[in-house]
Write a protein that holds these residues in place. Sequence first.
Motif, short mmCIF file in Angstrom:
data_model
loop_
_atom_site.label_atom_id
_atom_site.label_comp_id
_atom_site.label_asym_id
_atom_site.label_seq_id
_atom_site.Cartn_x
_atom_site.Cartn_y
_atom_site.Cartn_z
N ILE A 126 0.74 -1.14 -0.12
CA ILE A 126 -0.12 0.12 0.09
C ILE A 126 0.74 1.03 -0.02
O ILE A 126 0.54 2.23 -0.37
CB ILE A 126 -1.02 -0.10 1.36
CG1 ILE A 126 -1.87 0.98 0.96
CG2 ILE A 126 -0.10 0.48 2.53
CD1 ILE A 126 -3.05 0.92 2.12
N ALA A 127 1.88 1.07 0.41
CA ALA A 127 3.17 2.21 0.28
C ALA A 127 3.42 2.81 -1.02
O ALA A 127 3.97 3.78 -1.18
CB ALA A 127 4.03 2.11 1.29
N LEU A 128 3.28 2.06 -2.03
CA LEU A 128 3.67 2.19 -3.49
C LEU A 128 2.76 3.30 -3.99
O LEU A 128 1.62 3.33 -3.81
CB LEU A 128 3.85 0.95 -4.25
CG LEU A 128 4.54 -0.25 -3.72
CD1 LEU A 128 4.42 -1.21 -4.69
CD2 LEU A 128 6.11 0.45 -3.63
N ASP A 129 3.31 4.18 -4.83
CA ASP A 129 2.76 5.04 -5.51
C ASP A 129 2.02 4.57 -6.72
O ASP A 129 2.87 4.38 -7.85
CB ASP A 129 3.62 6.25 -5.95
CG ASP A 129 2.94 7.62 -6.72
OD1 ASP A 129 1.82 7.25 -6.69
OD2 ASP A 129 3.54 8.35 -6.98
N LEU A 130 0.88 4.32 -6.74
CA LEU A 130 0.10 3.49 -7.82
C LEU A 130 -1.08 4.39 -8.43
O LEU A 130 -2.00 3.87 -8.93
CB LEU A 130 -0.41 2.22 -7.65
CG LEU A 130 1.06 1.18 -7.35
CD1 LEU A 130 0.37 -0.04 -6.85
CD2 LEU A 130 1.58 0.87 -8.69
N GLU A 131 -0.98 5.93 -8.14
CA GLU A 131 -2.05 6.89 -8.31
C GLU A 131 -2.48 6.96 -9.72
O GLU A 131 -3.53 7.20 -10.27
CB GLU A 131 -1.84 8.14 -7.98
CG GLU A 131 -1.62 8.31 -6.35
CD GLU A 131 -1.80 9.77 -5.87
OE1 GLU A 131 -1.78 10.83 -6.80
OE2 GLU A 131 -1.51 10.14 -4.63
N SER A 132 -1.48 6.61 -10.80
CA SER A 132 -1.84 6.70 -12.27
C SER A 132 -2.57 5.18 -12.82
O SER A 132 -3.28 5.44 -13.77
CB SER A 132 -0.37 6.59 -13.09
OG SER A 132 0.23 5.44 -12.52
N PHE A 133 -3.09 4.32 -11.80
CA PHE A 133 -3.81 3.37 -11.79
C PHE A 133 -5.25 3.47 -11.25
O PHE A 133 -5.92 2.65 -11.64
CB PHE A 133 -3.33 1.91 -11.23
CG PHE A 133 -1.87 1.58 -11.95
CD1 PHE A 133 -1.90 0.83 -13.09
CD2 PHE A 133 -0.61 2.27 -11.69
CE1 PHE A 133 -0.69 0.30 -13.77
CE2 PHE A 133 0.56 1.76 -12.25
CZ PHE A 133 0.26 0.77 -13.28
N ASN A 134 -5.34 4.68 -10.59
CA ASN A 134 -6.63 4.89 -10.00
C ASN A 134 -7.54 5.41 -11.27
O ASN A 134 -7.32 5.94 -12.19
CB ASN A 134 -6.73 6.29 -9.33
CG ASN A 134 -5.83 5.65 -8.05
OD1 ASN A 134 -5.52 4.66 -7.54
ND2 ASN A 134 -5.51 6.91 -7.16
N HIS A 135 -8.90 4.81 -11.35
CA HIS A 135 -9.92 4.91 -12.19
C HIS A 135 -11.17 5.09 -11.60
O HIS A 135 -11.61 4.75 -10.51
CB HIS A 135 -9.53 3.95 -13.28
CG HIS A 135 -9.92 2.48 -12.78
ND1 HIS A 135 -9.03 1.90 -11.86
CD2 HIS A 135 -11.10 1.55 -12.76
CE1 HIS A 135 -9.32 0.84 -11.32
NE2 HIS A 135 -10.68 0.62 -11.89
N GLU A 136 -12.03 5.48 -12.65
CA GLU A 136 -13.52 5.61 -12.04
C GLU A 136 -14.36 4.38 -12.19
O GLU A 136 -13.95 3.56 -13.18
CB GLU A 136 -14.46 6.53 -13.08
CG GLU A 136 -15.75 6.82 -12.79
CD GLU A 136 -16.52 7.81 -13.49
OE1 GLU A 136 -17.80 7.72 -13.83
OE2 GLU A 136 -15.76 8.57 -13.91
N TYR A 137 -14.70 4.12 -11.14
CA TYR A 137 -15.26 2.56 -10.81
C TYR A 137 -16.83 2.67 -11.15
O TYR A 137 -17.71 2.80 -10.39
CB TYR A 137 -15.22 2.12 -9.37
CG TYR A 137 -15.68 0.75 -9.26
CD1 TYR A 137 -14.73 -0.22 -9.55
CD2 TYR A 137 -16.82 0.30 -8.79
CE1 TYR A 137 -15.14 -1.47 -9.19
CE2 TYR A 137 -17.40 -1.01 -8.74
CZ TYR A 137 -16.29 -2.01 -8.75
OH TYR A 137 -16.70 -3.37 -8.77
N SER A 138 -16.84 2.74 -12.36
CA SER A 138 -18.41 2.80 -13.03
C SER A 138 -18.55 1.61 -13.81
O SER A 138 -17.73 0.91 -14.36
CB SER A 138 -18.56 4.06 -13.81
OG SER A 138 -17.64 4.02 -15.15
#
Length: 762
Positions: A126-138
Motif C-alpha cells: 500500500i506504500a507504493l505510488d500507484l495513483e496513475s492506476f486509479n480510475h472511475e469505478y463505473s
Amino acid sequence: MREVQIYIEDQRIDLFKDESIEVTSSIQDAKDISKVFTDYSQSFALPASAENNKIFKHFYNFNISGGFDGRVRHEAKIYINSLLFKKGKIFLNGVNMKNNVPHTYNVTFFGNTVSLTDLFGDDKLIALDLESFNHEYSYGDVGAFLVGDGLEVDGDASALIYPLITSKKRLFYDSTLANDNNANFEGNLYIDSSFPGGLDRYRKRGVTNHDLKPAIKVYHIIKAIESKYGITLIPNDSEGTKDFFSKHNEAISNLYLWLSNSAGNIFGDEGSDEYAYKTIISQYAEHPDDNADIPWFTVSGSELRIGQETGSYVGQQYYNIRIKGSASDAYQEDKYSIKLIDKSTGQVVFSIDGVNDIEGDYSFTPRTEGDPDLVYEVEVSSKNAMAGTEVSVEVLDPAFGGLLRDVYMAFDDNSGPNYDNIATSTVTLSVREHLPDMKILDFLTGMFKMFNLTAYYIDDESDPEYNSTTPVIKVITLDEYYADAVNNQSNGIIDISKYIDVSSHVVNTSLPFSEIEFKFKEVDTLLMENHTNLFGKTFGDSVLEVQKLYPTLFLGKKYEVKLPFGKLKYERIIDTNIQWGFAAGGDFSPQDPDYSDLNDIKPPKGGYTSTKMPPLLFYGLKVDASANPFNYSNPNFNAAGVYTGYWRASNRNEDSTAAVPAEYSINFGSEPDEWTAVDDGYTDNSLFAKYYRDYIKSVFDPSKRIFKFEAYLPPSFLIHYKLNDQLKIQDVVYRINSITTNLTTGKSTLELINLNAEEIVE
C-alpha cells in the motif's frame, strides 16, 4: 604481504593487527534451496581508538545528541591491499567496556543484498505510488477494462484489467431457463442480443461491475518499487534481456496481481470499505476565523505537513488535528466518512464517519530535531454520491485549552474559497487501497521462491550496468546465473589447484532431504476443495519424493518451499468460451426469488461463502466470446449489455493444445489445463520444471558430493571471483556452494559441489 582496510561511510576505521576477520560468501546453498544468500562475516572486534571513537561518535555515551545510530546498518567497504573486495553494510553489535572506558567495538559485516531488508523494512504494498492506476469505478469503465484492452499506463495498454473472477456470485450459462424459473439464478450469463421475451429476463442477471475486482501487472509493481526506493531491479528492459522482471520476459509479461484484500465484492457488506464514492481534497484556504498561525503546520495542494517545532509553538507533549465535516441540506441523511491518511505509507491514521455534522480529534507528537515531517492527505468518501460537503482541518495548541486554532477549509473551486463544494459524485477506485495486505519484502521473497530467482548488487564499476548514483540489483533465475559464468572475467572456470591444501579435505553427501514440497498458500474455495477431494492432492502444488528416486541413499527430513500466494483452479463453462474464477467456498445457500412484480422481478440468488484470498497471481489472456455473448448488466439503471470478449484468468501464459503446450505455467507440477480440460501431462512448463529441476537434479544426483577444501587464496582471486565461477582442482570442476575467507591470513574454507561434464559451462 596482505593488508585489510575497512571503511564505514567513507571513513577508514582502525583494525587490530591480529584480529581474525572472516567473510562467508554464498548465492544459493544446496542445504537451503529456497533462500538467496549474501556475504556476511562473523562478528569481529575493532579497537576503541580515538579515530574509531570519532567514527562511532562515542556510542557508549547515550547523552550525546545526534550520536551513531546503532539500530541500522551503515554503508561499508572492505579492501585488500587497497583493491576493493566487498561493498556492503556494517552493523554495530555493541561496545565492550573495561574500567568504565571503551575497549573494543563489536561489529558484523553484511553484503549489499541483505540491505533490501533495511530498505523495505515493514513497508507494505500500500506504500507504493500507484495513483496513475486509479480510475472511475463505473459500469462503463469497468466494462471497458473487462472487454477491451484495459487501462493504459506508461504506454502499456493492458496495465490494469478486470478479469472474470467473482467473489460472491456463482456464474453459469443456460439459454433454456425461463424468466420465472427458480433455477434461473442471478448468475446466469446467457443473453440473447435481440432480448427475446423482454429486457427483464436479463437486466437483473449476469455479471455486474460490482462483482468484479481489478488486477495490475506485476511488472508495474516492480517499477513502483524501483521508483519509491531509488533502486533498479531491471537494469536491462530491452528484448533479449535475461533480467527476470523485464516486460519482455514472457514468464511475467502478462502476469497479474489481483487487487483483493477482503472477502466479498470490492464495495459491499463484506468489503473492507463500503464507502464507494471517494475524493482526495486537493486544495485548502486559510479560514478567516482562525486565531493562530502555527509556522510548522503548512498546507500545499493536497498535502498537510507537520514539521519541526519552531517559533512560539514549542514544548508541548502533543497537539491535536481536528477534522470537521458538514453535509449540505440535500444529503443530511447520507452516511459519509473523512479519513486522515499518512501519505508516505498510505495508512489511514484517523477517521470519522456519520451523517450530517461530524468531527473528531487526532493527537500527534510534535516533531523534534532529526524527526521526519509528517505528511497527510484527507479523503472524503460516502455510500452514495454527495455534493456540497464542507470540510475543515485545524491544528489546536493545548496550552490554552485548545482555543488557539490554525484553521484551513477545503475547497475545490479554483476561482476562490467555495467552502461547501466538496463532492463525492464519482467513484474513484484507489488501487493502493485494494492491494493485498502484504509486505513488499514478502511479495519479492514470494516471487523469488516461485521462480527460483537469485539477486546480487552490481557494484563492479567496470560492469556496463553499474550505476554510481542508483543502486542496481540484478535479478535472474538461478539457472541463468550459473549459465552466465562464461561472461565473467574468468570466462567461467578458474583453476585454483596450486592454492589448495592437499593434506586433507572432507567429502559429504549432497542429499540433505528425503522429500521436497512446493506449496501455495492454502485456500478453501469451491473448486480447490473439490480438486483435493477428487485427487487427494492440492491443485498447483508438487512433491518431489527424493527417497523414492534414491531409496538406498538417504533417509532425511522433509523440506517445504512455501509461497505467500494463493491459487485458484478456474472453471470453463461447458460448451462455451467462458472461463471464470470463483473466490468462494463452503455450502450453497439459495435465496428465494420475488416474482410479485413481473416488471421488476428479483431473481433467485445462489451463493457460497466468500473467501478472503491470499494474494493471487494469474496470467491474463484476452478471449473472443462472440460465439457465446454474455450478459454484463447494470441493475441500478435496469440495463443489460451484450459482451463478446473478456479477460480470462489462467494458470498458463498462453493458449495451449495437446500438440503445442503453453510455454509457462504457474503450477509447480503437471496439472490439467482448465481451458482445454485435458490432462496433457505437460511437465516442461511447470514452475518446478522451468526453475528448479536442473538445480535439484544436479544436487541430488547420486554421483554428487559436497567437498570441503582448505586453501590460501591470493588477493587477485578474492577480488575478482564471482559466485557463479566454476573452480577447477586438478581435473575436477566444481560449483561454489560457499567460500569463507579469513581476510587477515588469506586462509579460505571452500564448500564445493562437483559438476558432471554436461553441467560445465564453458
